[in-house]
Design an enzyme around this catalytic site. Structure first.
Site, PDB file in Angstrom:
ATOM      1  N   ASN A   1      -1.750   2.147  -1.950  1.00 19.58           N
ATOM      2  CA  ASN A   1      -0.466   2.815  -1.712  1.00 19.58           C
ATOM      3  C   ASN A   1       0.548   2.216  -2.682  1.00 19.58           C
ATOM      4  O   ASN A   1       1.031   1.117  -2.470  1.00 19.58           O
ATOM      5  CB  ASN A   1      -0.039   2.589  -0.256  1.00 19.58           C
ATOM      6  CG  ASN A   1       1.351   3.128   0.025  1.00 19.58           C
ATOM      7  OD1 ASN A   1       1.927   3.862  -0.789  1.00 19.58           O
ATOM      8  ND2 ASN A   1       1.900   2.761   1.170  1.00 19.58           N
TER       9      ASN A   1
ATOM     10  N   LYS B   1       3.490   3.144  -3.372  1.00 16.54           N
ATOM     11  CA  LYS B   1       4.895   3.265  -2.929  1.00 16.54           C
ATOM     12  C   LYS B   1       5.766   3.744  -4.095  1.00 16.54           C
ATOM     13  O   LYS B   1       5.294   4.488  -4.956  1.00 16.54           O
ATOM     14  CB  LYS B   1       5.379   1.952  -2.321  1.00 16.54           C
ATOM     15  CG  LYS B   1       4.416   1.438  -1.246  1.00 16.54           C
ATOM     16  CD  LYS B   1       4.940   0.317  -0.410  1.00 16.54           C
ATOM     17  CE  LYS B   1       3.878  -0.100   0.600  1.00 16.54           C
ATOM     18  NZ  LYS B   1       4.298  -1.111   1.526  1.00 16.54           N
TER      19      LYS B   1
ATOM     20  N   HIS C   1       3.570   6.582   7.510  1.00 17.61           N
ATOM     21  CA  HIS C   1       3.684   5.186   7.086  1.00 17.61           C
ATOM     22  C   HIS C   1       4.923   4.582   7.747  1.00 17.61           C
ATOM     23  O   HIS C   1       5.936   5.259   7.913  1.00 17.61           O
ATOM     24  CB  HIS C   1       3.793   5.106   5.559  1.00 17.61           C
ATOM     25  CG  HIS C   1       3.688   3.693   5.079  1.00 17.61           C
ATOM     26  ND1 HIS C   1       4.766   2.836   5.119  1.00 17.61           N
ATOM     27  CD2 HIS C   1       2.643   2.973   4.603  1.00 17.61           C
ATOM     28  CE1 HIS C   1       4.367   1.644   4.669  1.00 17.61           C
ATOM     29  NE2 HIS C   1       3.088   1.711   4.342  1.00 17.61           N
TER      30      HIS C   1
ATOM     31  N   GLU D   1       7.206   2.738   6.734  1.00 20.14           N
ATOM     32  CA  GLU D   1       8.455   2.827   5.964  1.00 20.14           C
ATOM     33  C   GLU D   1       9.082   4.209   6.118  1.00 20.14           C
ATOM     34  O   GLU D   1      10.300   4.344   6.116  1.00 20.14           O
ATOM     35  CB  GLU D   1       8.185   2.481   4.488  1.00 20.14           C
ATOM     36  CG  GLU D   1       7.974   0.982   4.302  1.00 20.14           C
ATOM     37  CD  GLU D   1       7.016   0.587   3.190  1.00 20.14           C
ATOM     38  OE1 GLU D   1       6.742   1.413   2.304  1.00 20.14           O
ATOM     39  OE2 GLU D   1       6.529  -0.557   3.230  1.00 20.14           O
TER      40      GLU D   1
ATOM     41  N   GLU E   1      -1.727  -0.387  10.583  1.00 15.40           N
ATOM     42  CA  GLU E   1      -0.899  -1.252   9.746  1.00 15.40           C
ATOM     43  C   GLU E   1       0.176  -1.919  10.600  1.00 15.40           C
ATOM     44  O   GLU E   1       1.239  -1.323  10.848  1.00 15.40           O
ATOM     45  CB  GLU E   1      -0.208  -0.428   8.660  1.00 15.40           C
ATOM     46  CG  GLU E   1      -1.157   0.250   7.715  1.00 15.40           C
ATOM     47  CD  GLU E   1      -0.500   0.502   6.360  1.00 15.40           C
ATOM     48  OE1 GLU E   1      -0.990  -0.045   5.369  1.00 15.40           O
ATOM     49  OE2 GLU E   1       0.520   1.212   6.308  1.00 15.40           O
TER      50      GLU E   1
ATOM     51  N   GLY F   1       3.920  -6.023   3.493  1.00 16.78           N
ATOM     52  CA  GLY F   1       4.781  -6.580   2.452  1.00 16.78           C
ATOM     53  C   GLY F   1       5.373  -7.932   2.801  1.00 16.78           C
ATOM     54  O   GLY F   1       6.297  -8.409   2.145  1.00 16.78           O
TER      55      GLY F   1
ATOM     56  N   SER G   1      -0.574  -6.620   3.866  1.00 20.49           N
ATOM     57  CA  SER G   1      -0.810  -7.837   3.069  1.00 20.49           C
ATOM     58  C   SER G   1      -2.294  -8.137   2.850  1.00 20.49           C
ATOM     59  O   SER G   1      -2.698  -9.294   2.849  1.00 20.49           O
ATOM     60  CB  SER G   1      -0.100  -9.039   3.691  1.00 20.49           C
ATOM     61  OG  SER G   1       1.295  -8.814   3.698  1.00 20.49           O
TER      62      SER G   1
HETATM   63  P1  PGA Z   1       1.156  -4.329   1.613  1.00 16.92           P
HETATM   64  O1  PGA Z   1       1.458  -2.810   2.034  1.00 16.92           O
HETATM   65  O2  PGA Z   1      -0.293  -4.416   1.255  1.00 16.92           O
HETATM   66  O3  PGA Z   1       2.062  -4.603   0.443  1.00 16.92           O
HETATM   67  O4  PGA Z   1       1.479  -5.179   2.801  1.00 16.92           O
HETATM   68  C1  PGA Z   1       0.541  -2.069   2.788  1.00 16.92           C
HETATM   69  C2  PGA Z   1       1.111  -0.711   3.079  1.00 16.92           C
HETATM   70  O5  PGA Z   1       2.325  -0.596   3.264  1.00 16.92           O
HETATM   71  O6  PGA Z   1       0.379   0.296   3.121  1.00 16.92           O
END
Ligand code: PGA
Length: 254
Positions: free
Chosen positions: A9, A11, A98, A100, A170, A176, A216
């Site tokens: 992903n 982003k 997601h 976010e 997730e 993140g 992460s």
């Molecule tokens: P990350 O993000 O691996 O940077 O924690 C995962 C995601 O948001 O899908």
């Protein structure tokens, strides 16, 4: 046997040149036979058509998908992109829900259900994200939250439609942040989710349902997470932006 899916992903990262280089490097990795699992990337959707052409030219099996789609079919929704448009540029997947998007765009279970329906209507596989916040985990409410996120959305689908959905667990506190769920925490939740799928759709559908872990994931923890029996792949943010790290994660999944 469920096929592992390693998904990146991206982003809102990488300009055109950076994105093209990263994708071309992945195609090269695949051509050199370094990829033995299913791999997909979710770049900003403006890059999808070019990735599709590149894939086609090289006979690549890499998957591509968008990070979101509109809940609406078409019309006066400035700034939105319809699932039909995403399908028409050659994508196969769409991320839906997601954290976010849920957090910064107030996406409700209702609009997420509509997005999943749109995606399925145009032949796209939704990767449906769910996950609890830190306070939910601290209050030991995580299973309740996940149950609710699935029950009011994808569990309304028919069995045929549901079998095209991939679930991504997730935990929001791990995205993140550098904090990862332990392999035990991930396995516990994935097995809980599979149990929910089983009670809604039965044993066979549950056994086939792919559940990815995201939050992460990086080369140092990927092997342990991906070796859990109910973890069928990863949805990777930060580490998918580096060809080296992403390739190491792909390697750890075999
Ligand atoms: P990350 O993000 O691996 O940077 O924690 C995962 C995601 O948001 O899908």
């Amino acid at each position: 046997m469920r096929k592992t899916l390693i998904a990146g992903n991206w982003k809102m990262n990488l300009d055109w040149d950076e994105a093209m280089t990263l994708f071309a490097n992945l195609v090269k990795l695949e051509a050199e036979n370094h990829i033995n699992v299913e791999v997909a990337v979710f770049p900003p959707s403006t890059y999808l058509r070019h990735f599709y052409e590149l894939k086609k030219g090289r006979n690549s099996g890499l998957g591509i998908g968008a990070q979101d789609c509109s809940a609406h079919e078409s019309g006066a929704y400035t700034g939105e992109t319809a699932a039909s448009m995403i399908a028409s540029v050659g994508a196969q997947y769409i991320l839906v829900g997601h954290s976010e998007r849920r957090e910064y765009h107030n996406e409700s279970n209702h609009s997420l259900s509509d997005k999943v329906i749109q995606a399925l209507k145009y032949g796209l596989s939704p990767v449906f994200c769910c996950g609890e916040k830190l306070e939910d985990r601290e209050n030991e409410n995580q299973t309740f939250v996940i149950d609710n996120q699935l029950d009011s959305t994808i569990f309304n689908l028919s069995e045929e439609d549901f079998s095209k959905v991939i679930i991504a667990y997730e935990p929001v506190w791990a995205i993140g942040t550098g904090k990862t769920a332990s392999p035990e925490q991930a396995q516990e939740m994935h097995s809980f989710i599979r149990g929910l799928v089983q009670s809604r759709y039965g044993h066979d559908v549950a056994e086939k349902c792919r559940i990815l872990y995201g939050g992460s994931m990086k080369p140092s923890n990927a092997k342990e997470l991906l070796s859990q029996p109910d973890v069928d792949g990863g949805l990777i943010g930060g580490a998918s932006l580096s060809i080296k790290e992403f390739a190491q994660i792909i390697d750890s999944s075999v």
